[in-house]
Design an enzyme around this catalytic site. Structure first.
Site, PDB file in Angstrom:
ATOM      1  N   LYS A   1      48.397  45.301  38.780  1.00 20.13           N
ATOM      2  CA  LYS A   1      48.990  45.969  39.923  1.00 20.13           C
ATOM      3  C   LYS A   1      50.079  45.074  40.502  1.00 20.13           C
ATOM      4  O   LYS A   1      49.985  43.846  40.424  1.00 20.13           O
ATOM      5  CB  LYS A   1      47.927  46.245  40.996  1.00 20.13           C
ATOM      6  CG  LYS A   1      48.417  47.004  42.215  1.00 20.13           C
ATOM      7  CD  LYS A   1      47.299  47.174  43.253  1.00 20.13           C
ATOM      8  CE  LYS A   1      47.762  47.980  44.452  1.00 20.13           C
ATOM      9  NZ  LYS A   1      46.744  48.035  45.526  1.00 20.13           N
TER      10      LYS A   1
ATOM     11  N   HIS B   1      38.499  45.463  52.970  1.00 26.09           N
ATOM     12  CA  HIS B   1      37.784  46.119  51.876  1.00 26.09           C
ATOM     13  C   HIS B   1      37.289  45.053  50.904  1.00 26.09           C
ATOM     14  O   HIS B   1      37.732  43.903  50.940  1.00 26.09           O
ATOM     15  CB  HIS B   1      38.699  47.100  51.124  1.00 26.09           C
ATOM     16  CG  HIS B   1      39.806  46.416  50.376  1.00 26.09           C
ATOM     17  ND1 HIS B   1      40.916  45.881  50.999  1.00 26.09           N
ATOM     18  CD2 HIS B   1      39.964  46.161  49.046  1.00 26.09           C
ATOM     19  CE1 HIS B   1      41.715  45.336  50.093  1.00 26.09           C
ATOM     20  NE2 HIS B   1      41.153  45.478  48.909  1.00 26.09           N
TER      21      HIS B   1
ATOM     22  N   ASP C   1      36.771  44.606  46.566  1.00 29.33           N
ATOM     23  CA  ASP C   1      37.278  45.207  45.333  1.00 29.33           C
ATOM     24  C   ASP C   1      36.123  45.771  44.515  1.00 29.33           C
ATOM     25  O   ASP C   1      35.054  45.158  44.413  1.00 29.33           O
ATOM     26  CB  ASP C   1      38.032  44.171  44.506  1.00 29.33           C
ATOM     27  CG  ASP C   1      39.333  43.730  45.162  1.00 29.33           C
ATOM     28  OD1 ASP C   1      39.797  44.439  46.081  1.00 29.33           O
ATOM     29  OD2 ASP C   1      39.878  42.688  44.752  1.00 29.33           O
TER      30      ASP C   1
ATOM     31  N   HIS D   1      38.218  41.406  52.425  1.00 27.24           N
ATOM     32  CA  HIS D   1      39.538  40.844  52.653  1.00 27.24           C
ATOM     33  C   HIS D   1      40.497  41.904  53.158  1.00 27.24           C
ATOM     34  O   HIS D   1      40.238  43.106  53.070  1.00 27.24           O
ATOM     35  CB  HIS D   1      40.074  40.175  51.386  1.00 27.24           C
ATOM     36  CG  HIS D   1      40.169  41.090  50.198  1.00 27.24           C
ATOM     37  ND1 HIS D   1      39.063  41.530  49.498  1.00 27.24           N
ATOM     38  CD2 HIS D   1      41.235  41.664  49.580  1.00 27.24           C
ATOM     39  CE1 HIS D   1      39.438  42.312  48.503  1.00 27.24           C
ATOM     40  NE2 HIS D   1      40.759  42.417  48.546  1.00 27.24           N
TER      41      HIS D   1
END
Length: 294
Positions: free
Chosen positions: A161, A180, A182, A236
Site C-alpha cells: 500500500k 485501529h 491491522d 495506532h
C-alpha cells in the site's frame, strides 16, 4: 481517503462537522524500541517489543537503502501524476506476492521503473518477514518455522500500500487515520521523513519517531490470535502535517483467505484456554470491515 471515507483535505474544509474521534490528544515523550537485527540477542528484543508494545522499528534489516529509496521515488512519482492520467486517491493497494496472486494489470504504468522498484522491494521484505516470524515463533516456545507455516507458508499474501497524506491547514484538529489495529499478521512499513504515526499503550499515545533507514513493524490481529494473546496487536493512528506531505509504504502480510487461524494448539492448555475463536481469514476480514462482532 477515497470512496466513503473523507480525505484529510475534505476534513480540513469541514472541521465544524468533524467527528470527535478525529481530534488529537496529548502524546507522551517515550517511544517504541529501535532494534538492530544484526546484534546479538535481537530475537529476544523482538519478542519483548511484540509483547509490550506491539510495534517496533528495525535497522540493519537486510533491505538495501537503495531499494527503499527507489520504492519511495516511484511512489512519490505516482502521486505527482496529473489526476486525469491516473485514478486519484489518498492511497493505493496492489499485491506483490505470491506470484499467483499478482495482477500487474492494476499496477501503475507510470512513473518509469514502478514495477521494477516494487518487485525488488518485495523480494527483500519477504525475507525480512520470514526472519521476524522465526524470532516470534521461538519467543513462544515453538519451532522457528511454526508461525510462518500456520499463516500459510509460501501462500501468504503480501499486500503493498502507498499512503499519501497532503498538508492539512489545522492538523491539531484532525487525524489522517482513526485508531485501529491491522487485520494482518505483520505490517512492515517504510515511512518518509515526516513523522505522524502514533501508538497507544497503557492509556497514552506515543509518537513513533523517524529513524533514517529503519522499517516499522506492526504486530497485527492474526499474530495476537495465534499467540493466544501473548503478543499484542498494536492500536495506532496517524496525524497529519500543516506544511509537509507525509507518505508511507506499508506491506500487509496476510494469510490466504480460506486459511483458518486460531490460537496455536501448543499454546492452549487447561491453565491457558483459547481466548480467540478460530476463523477463516476471509471471514475475519468480513467481520472486522463490517463491524460484526468477532
Amino acid at each position: 481517503m477515497g470512496g466513503a471515507q473523507r480525505s484529510v483535505q475534505e476534513l480540513a474544509a469541514s472541521l465544524s462537522a468533524r467527528p470527535p474521534e478525529f481530534r488529537c490528544s496529548a502524546v507522551t515523550p517515550d517511544a517504541p524500541p529501535v532494534i538492530d537485527l544484526s546484534a546479538p540477542g535481537c530475537g529476544e528484543r523482538v519478542t519483548e517489543a511484540a509483547r509490550e508494545w506491539g510495534l517496533f522499528q528495525v535497522v540493519n534489516h537486510g533491505v538495501p537503502s537503495s531499494v527503499i529509496a527507489e520504492l519511495q521515488r516511484v511512489g512519490r512519482g505516482f502521486f505527482s501524476l496529473p489526476k486525469e492520467r491516473e485514478a486519484w486517491h489518498d492511497f493505493f493497494f496492489h499485491v506483490v506476492a505470491p506470484p499467483a496472486r499478482v495482477d500487474h494489470g492494476v499496477w501503475p504504468r507510470c512513473p518509469d521503473g514502478y514495477r521494477e522498484a516494487n518487485e525488488a522491494y518485495s523480494r527483500h521484505v519477504q525475507q525480512l518477514a520470514r526472519e521476524l516470524f522465526e524470532h516470534l515463533s521461538l519467543g513462544l516456545g515453538l519451532d522457528e518455522g511454526a508461525m510462518a507455516d500456520a499463516f500459510g507458508g509460501g501462500d501468504m499474501v503480501f499486500l503493498q500500500k502507498i499512503n499519501f497524506y497532503p498538508p492539512c491547514p489545522q492538523p491539531e484538529l484532525t487525524l489522517g487515520v482513526l485508531p485501529h489495529t491491522d487485520m494482518s499478521t505483520l505490517t512492515l512499513l517504510v515511512p518518509n521523513e515526516v513523522p505522524g504515526l502514533q501508538v497507544f499503550r497503557d492509556g497514552h499515545w506515543y509518537d513513533v519517531k523517524y529513524v533514517p533507514d529503519a522499517l516499522i513493524v506492526h504486530i497485527g490481529d492474526q499474530i495476537e490470535i495465534l499467540s493466544n494473546g501473548a503478543y499484542k496487536a498494536v492500536l495506532h493512528r496517524t496525524t497529519v502535517s500543516k506544511e509537509k506531505t507525509r507518505m508511507s509504504w506499508p506491506v500487509f502480510v496476510e494469510p490466504p483467505g480460506e486459511l483458518v487461524v486460531g490460537p496455536h494448539p501448543r499454546l492452549v492448555t487447561d491453565e491457558s484456554p483459547a481466548k480467540y475463536k478460530a476463523k477463516k481469514y476471509k471471514e475475519y476480514q468480513h467481520g472486522k470491515i463490517n463491524v460484526i462482532p468477532l
